[in-house]
Design an enzyme around this catalytic site. Structure first.
Site, PDB file in Angstrom:
ATOM      1  N   VAL A   1      55.618  67.067  26.033  1.00 22.32           N
ATOM      2  CA  VAL A   1      55.712  67.379  24.619  1.00 22.32           C
ATOM      3  C   VAL A   1      57.173  67.681  24.311  1.00 22.32           C
ATOM      4  O   VAL A   1      57.793  68.508  24.974  1.00 22.32           O
ATOM      5  CB  VAL A   1      54.848  68.607  24.255  1.00 22.32           C
ATOM      6  CG1 VAL A   1      54.907  68.857  22.757  1.00 22.32           C
ATOM      7  CG2 VAL A   1      53.423  68.407  24.701  1.00 22.32           C
TER       8      VAL A   1
ATOM      9  N   GLY B   1      52.289  68.489  30.495  1.00 26.04           N
ATOM     10  CA  GLY B   1      50.875  68.570  30.838  1.00 26.04           C
ATOM     11  C   GLY B   1      50.515  67.380  31.684  1.00 26.04           C
ATOM     12  O   GLY B   1      51.346  66.505  31.940  1.00 26.04           O
TER      13      GLY B   1
ATOM     14  N   PHE C   1      48.919  64.946  30.931  1.00 27.32           N
ATOM     15  CA  PHE C   1      48.928  63.703  30.173  1.00 27.32           C
ATOM     16  C   PHE C   1      50.322  63.267  29.767  1.00 27.32           C
ATOM     17  O   PHE C   1      50.510  62.195  29.233  1.00 27.32           O
ATOM     18  CB  PHE C   1      48.092  63.855  28.903  1.00 27.32           C
ATOM     19  CG  PHE C   1      46.716  64.347  29.152  1.00 27.32           C
ATOM     20  CD1 PHE C   1      46.142  64.208  30.408  1.00 27.32           C
ATOM     21  CD2 PHE C   1      45.980  64.948  28.163  1.00 27.32           C
ATOM     22  CE1 PHE C   1      44.866  64.657  30.663  1.00 27.32           C
ATOM     23  CE2 PHE C   1      44.704  65.405  28.414  1.00 27.32           C
ATOM     24  CZ  PHE C   1      44.149  65.261  29.650  1.00 27.32           C
ATOM     25  N   GLY C   2      51.294  64.105  29.971  1.00 27.50           N
ATOM     26  CA  GLY C   2      52.632  63.709  29.600  1.00 27.50           C
ATOM     27  C   GLY C   2      53.433  64.892  29.101  1.00 27.50           C
ATOM     28  O   GLY C   2      53.117  66.026  29.399  1.00 27.50           O
TER      29      GLY C   2
ATOM     30  N   LYS D   1      54.043  64.368  21.215  1.00 20.56           N
ATOM     31  CA  LYS D   1      53.359  64.167  22.502  1.00 20.56           C
ATOM     32  C   LYS D   1      53.557  62.739  22.950  1.00 20.56           C
ATOM     33  O   LYS D   1      53.148  61.814  22.252  1.00 20.56           O
ATOM     34  CB  LYS D   1      51.850  64.338  22.300  1.00 20.56           C
ATOM     35  CG  LYS D   1      51.281  65.683  22.458  1.00 20.56           C
ATOM     36  CD  LYS D   1      49.813  65.508  22.851  1.00 20.56           C
ATOM     37  CE  LYS D   1      48.880  66.384  22.075  1.00 20.56           C
ATOM     38  NZ  LYS D   1      47.477  66.197  22.461  1.00 20.56           N
TER      39      LYS D   1
ATOM     40  N   ASP E   1      37.375  71.768  25.279  1.00 21.09           N
ATOM     41  CA  ASP E   1      38.494  72.135  26.140  1.00 21.09           C
ATOM     42  C   ASP E   1      39.190  73.375  25.571  1.00 21.09           C
ATOM     43  O   ASP E   1      40.401  73.399  25.403  1.00 21.09           O
ATOM     44  CB  ASP E   1      39.457  70.956  26.274  1.00 21.09           C
ATOM     45  CG  ASP E   1      40.312  71.059  27.535  1.00 21.09           C
ATOM     46  OD1 ASP E   1      40.003  71.925  28.376  1.00 21.09           O
ATOM     47  OD2 ASP E   1      41.279  70.295  27.656  1.00 21.09           O
TER      48      ASP E   1
END
Ligand code: NAG
Ligand code: NAG
Ligand code: NAG
Ligand code: NAG
Ligand code: NAG
Ligand code: NAG
Ligand code: NAG
Ligand code: NAG
Length: 861
Positions: free
Chosen positions: A541, A536, A538-539, A555, A651
């Site tokens: 998984v 994603g 954000f980083g 995560k 979200d």
């Protein structure tokens, strides 16, 4: 309208202004003459889902008994189109297609393969070679092994062959002789004249490219989205998202050109080199100079050993306009390929596309068959920002001196073999899969749980450095970040970066179990790339285990992400307080060595989205989809009403609805959640607009007033996504269809909603059930929050729709009784009690139908 909303509007307009129609017209112009687009084994002219026409191949094959037209027995749900994959031509001995191509012109050859059962032929028996005028394209090739290794249902092999002087091209298929019962097959063949896309003057290492043929290995729209053949700039190529190839935790951020930046091709770069949309998006390292200095932006590709590769990098500066602002080094397989690359110095100004070709030989030292492309800020020229940029990437394999392009069949990874064993075990236990309405074994053959790139949970990120570097400057306004397709990246429409203050860290860490970094590293094989289940914004998984046996999802932060300590903290604070059957549970966290890591329950069936479209998973039955929507609605309803204060998720989307091994839906990702004022419907929270494009409540970004009705809006989009099996935003669709919410409302108004529902659901939903479901979803999309139902109401209606599906007679009786009782508040209260009880006691599975009947018939309790 203040500046934030303004930016948001322009971003949405931007994605709407994409116009594929123009490109299609150009397409046919370039390719019309001497092009062959053949559907092998087909008997009539047919059109694929992209509107491309495929001719039958019967005129071009020798009329011998060894070439048999055939039809596939199964249609894998992930096939992009029935044409050309559902028909094939089978060869039991050497056979050839003879084409009369344009003489002295380079040709695309594309071969399409769908390994399926044809008649009584087993796909695993097909081993064959393919040659084009003697050039070996494939040798001892097994489509089924290759497709499985790539977890794809079908394979496309693309070649660009050197010009033939007399224009006669003979493509030969030959089953191998060393296996009994072996056969060859092909589903589609394209032979299309193409311009010379290789300019020998631009090549390093003196590879003789003019007289060589190449195979396309990878073609990526870096930082951007999938581009189908029909949206290419005239060469019918397909461009893919680059995120699956990114290596490590730091993979930068994706960037989209500001609305007022025009991309203009200079005279020396023809428009067919790459479509504009490739140049309008890019990946950069992010704005944190000190972070960028510590990592390489790296892509890793599996390739065949003993070949020379041409790596073509496409650049177009979108943010800066001066020389020596963004300067970087480029490495190929750990060797410097280019020092001090400066796109502005090369191209002259921003918005000017250009590309660079590099050649590199990949040898076979201890089975080394990887190609690493890495970038790192250059310090040599003391540039203003420490950053790098890349817009597109193509990798071509050049034929070797023996006129060969064929590699070996891939060896399935250990990981995959384990997964297969697991999947088979699961299939042996029909209970977990029953009621899905599909054949579990086929599902495994089609998709194998293997390495599937999905956006699992969003990664909330932290790094402890404060962002004071001078790299932290916005040129085209703060909000140029757009989510890439298929990632659960969330856009923050706020120019300010979140506080990177780490003083709260010790506090939050005390809220949940703390893991040490070595424990985490051990649990996911030291962040092994093969353990990645999602990428994603954000980083990443990772899948892993803790305490030796418990399967978890881990995560890990992308240090370049816009998200900060605050989101990390929010997620921990909320999740440690909330326990609910339909909310994903946080197991613990790790704050150590500059890493910010969250550990969750493992959700065996991944995200809801990956079961809806663009995946190799079998389609979900309507019943299952309803149950999943109901589960998610329960989770959200609990957030809104079940605790002492309202929690607004902010979200809600299909990648934030996860499915456990029993297909129970769980709402995840609370990084953006906000606690509302206590009590329901009493107010709103005024806040910066955050959320995901395609799901955003229009009222929220008009007035920036956040209420729980914003979640209801997003959930309405989710419901239609489930019904229509397409993304909330699809940039490649015709204009009026780009935004799902607009499109369904239009279709609903015209009464043609049924035409756009998932083809797999056609005829599977009763008209009453569909009507109830669509009405409910439509109400969620009301322009004004006050006109939208509450989550409790949505839940009730969905349960009613399920009842209409399950047992329409009973449902009608209940509905009558409800009307007689005429107490609209009744079902709210009941649900709330149920939900709270469910949450506080964490009771067993509640039978939906039972709850339903209690809801509609309160006297029956
Ligand atoms: C195709 O060309 C080859 C020689 O190039 C010839 O042997 C073969 O018979 C031709 N096949 C057909 C169907 O014309
Ligand atoms: C193929 O079958 C024949 C007879 O059925 C057998 O003699 C031969 O060894 C087999 N060849 C291979 C490669 O299995
Ligand atoms: C590459 O070439 C070497 C030396 O010729 C050979 O030993 C090796 O098997 C080749 N590797 C592959 C994958 O073809
Ligand atoms: C490049 O270096 C990294 C570590 O520095 C190593 O893991 C990788 O295998 C190298 N790649 C190649 C192709 O040599
Ligand atoms: C980036 O890659 C190059 C080439 O492999 C290597 O020398 C360098 O150490 C790497 N830098 C970082 C920060 O990983
Ligand atoms: C590719 O094959 C052709 C003959 O088919 C040959 O002339 C050319 O040199 C080969 N290219 C390379 C790079 O070896
Ligand atoms: C053909 O491919 C299969 C599967 O990869 C392999 O086991 C076999 O050894 C290969 N045969 C030859 C002759 O290369
Ligand atoms: C658009 O361009 C103008 C100047 O060309 C610039 O001042 C302005 O900031 C740009 N706006 C955005 C939103 O990028």
């Amino acid at each position: 309208m203040n500046s934030n909303t303004h930016i948001l509007y322009s971003l949405i307009l931007l994605s709407l202004s994409f116009d594929p129609v123009l490109v299609v017209a150009k397409n046919s112009e370039l390719n019309s003459q001497h092009s062959y687009v053949l559907s092998c084994g087909g008997s009539i002219e047919s059109t694929d889902t992209n509107g491309r026409e495929w001719a039958p191949d019967s005129k071009l094959v020798p009329p011998s008994g060894d070439s048999i037209p055939a039809t596939a027995l199964h249609q894998d749900p992930s096939l992009p189109s029935q044409v050309p994959y559902m028909t094939a031509r089978i060869f039991t001995s050497e056979s050839a297609y003879n084409f009369s191509a344009l003489p002295n012109k380079r040709l695309w050859i594309r071969l399409h393969f769908y390994p399926s059962s044809y008649g009584n032929l087993d796909p695993t028996d097909a081993y064959f070679s393919v040659t084009a005028n003697g050039l070996s394209l494939l040798n001892n090739f097994s489509v089924s092994i290759a497709a499985e290794a790539h977890t794809q249902a079908y394979m496309i092999k693309e070649y660009s062959v050197s010009p033939v002087s007399n224009g006669e091209l003979c493509i030969k298929f030959n089953p191998v002789s060393h296996r009994n019962g072996s056969y060859a097959f092909v589903n589609g063949i394209e032979v299309i004249p193409m311009p010379d896309i290789f300019d020998p003057e631009n090549l390093v290492d003196g590879v003789d490219i003019r007289s060589s043929s190449v195979q396309t290995m990878f073609r990526l729209n870096v930082g951007g989205q999938y581009i189908p053949t029909t949206s290419d700039s005239g060469l019918s190529r397909t461009w893919y998202d680059d995120s699956p190839y990114l290596f490590g935790a730091g993979f930068g951020v994706s960037l989209e050109a500001g609305k007022n930046l025009t991309v203009d091709f200079p005279p020396n770069v023809p428009e067919y080199i790459a479509p504009r949309s490739v140049y309008r998006t890019a990946r950069t390292m992010g704005k944190g100079s000190s972070i960028n200095r510590k990592y390489n932006l790296t892509w890793v590709f599996k390739v065949d050993a003993n070949f020379t590769y041409i790596v073509r990098l496409h650049f177009c500066e979108l943010q800066f306009s001066k020389v020596n602002e963004r300067v970087f080094d480029i490495f190929l397989n750990n060797r410097t390929a280019q020092q001090s690359a400066d796109v502005i110095a090369w191209a002259g100004s921003a918005g000017v596309p250009m590309y660079k070709d590099f050649a590199t030989y990949v040898g076979d030292v201890n089975g080394d068959d990887e190609l690493w492309v890495a970038m790192h800020p250059s310090t040599l020229t003391k540039p203003e920002y420490f950053d790098a940029i890349l817009n597109g990437l193509e990798i071509f394999k050049v034929n070797d001196t023996r006129g060969n392009l064929a590699g070996l069949n891939p060896v399935p990874s250990k990981m995959r073999l384990n997964d297969e064993a697991e999947a088979e075990e699961a299939a042996a236990m029909p209970s977990s899969l029953s009621g899905l309405g599909y054949d579990a074994v086929r599902g495994i053959a089609g998709g194998v749980a293997g390495f599937v790139v999905v956006a699992g949970v969003c990664i909330v990120v932290l790094y402890q450095n404060k962002r004071k570097e001078k790299g932290n400057v916005d040129v085209f306004g703060p909000a140029n970040w757009l989510p890439t397709y298929g990632s659960s990246c969330t856009s923050t429409v706020s120019g300010r970066s979140t506080s990177r203050d780490s003083s709260h860290l010790s506090n939050i860490a005390s809220l949940c179990r703390h893991f040490s970094l070595p424990e985490i590293r051990h649990g996911c094989n030291n962040f092994d790339e093969s353990q990645v289940v999602g990428v994603g914004g954000f980083g990443k998984v990772y899948r892993g285990t803790i305490d030796g046996v418990i399967r978890v999802a881990i995560k890990r932060s992308n240090p370049s992400s816009e998200q900060g300590v605050h989101e990390f903290q929010t997620e921990i604070e909320l999740l440690s307080k909330l326990r609910h059957k339909h909310l994903v549970s946080l197991i613990g966290c790790c704050v150590e060595g500059g890493e910010m890591i969250l550990v969750y329950d493992y959700m065996a069936n991944g995200t809801l989205r990956e079961h809806l479209y663009k995946s190799t998973k079998p389609p979900l039955s309507w019943q299952k989809r309803l149950e999943i929507c109901i589960g998610a609605a329960r989770g959200l309803h609990y957030l809104h009403t079940g605790v002492n204060y309202t929690i607004i998720h902010r979200d809600v989307k299909t990648t934030n609805i996860l499915l456990d091994e029993n297909w129970e839906a769980k709402v995840s990702d609370f990084g953006l959640s906000k606690q509302g004022p206590s009590g329901l419907n009493q107010g709103h929270v005024s806040t910066l607009v955050k959320g995901s494009f395609g799901y955003l409540d229009p009222e929220y970004f008009r007035r920036q007033k956040l209420t729980e009705k914003s979640d209801v809006y997003s959930f309405g989009v989710v419901l239609f996504e489930v019904l229509c099996a397409r993304p909330a935003l699809e940039a490649t669709s015709p204009k009026e269809q780009v935004n799902l919410a607009d499109w369904v409302l239009y279709c609903q108004k015209k009464g043609i909603l049924e035409e756009i529902i998932d083809p797999h659901l056609k005829g599977m939903i009763s008209p009453e059930c569909l009507k109830k479901f669509a009405e409910t979803a439509e109400k969620c999309l009301s322009d004004h929050g006050v006109d939208r139902p509450s989550m409790g109401d949505v839940l009730w209606n969905l349960e009613y729709a399920l009842q209409l599906h399950d047992n329409p007679e009973a449902a009608r009786v209940y509905e009558e009784e409800r009307k007689v009782n005429n107490d609209p508040s009744m079902h709210y209260t009941t649900i709330r009690i149920e939900e709270i009880r469910e949450a506080s006691e964490e009771t067993d599975v509640l039978n939906t139908t039972a709850v339903f009947s209690q809801l509609v018939n309160p006297r029956g309790r």
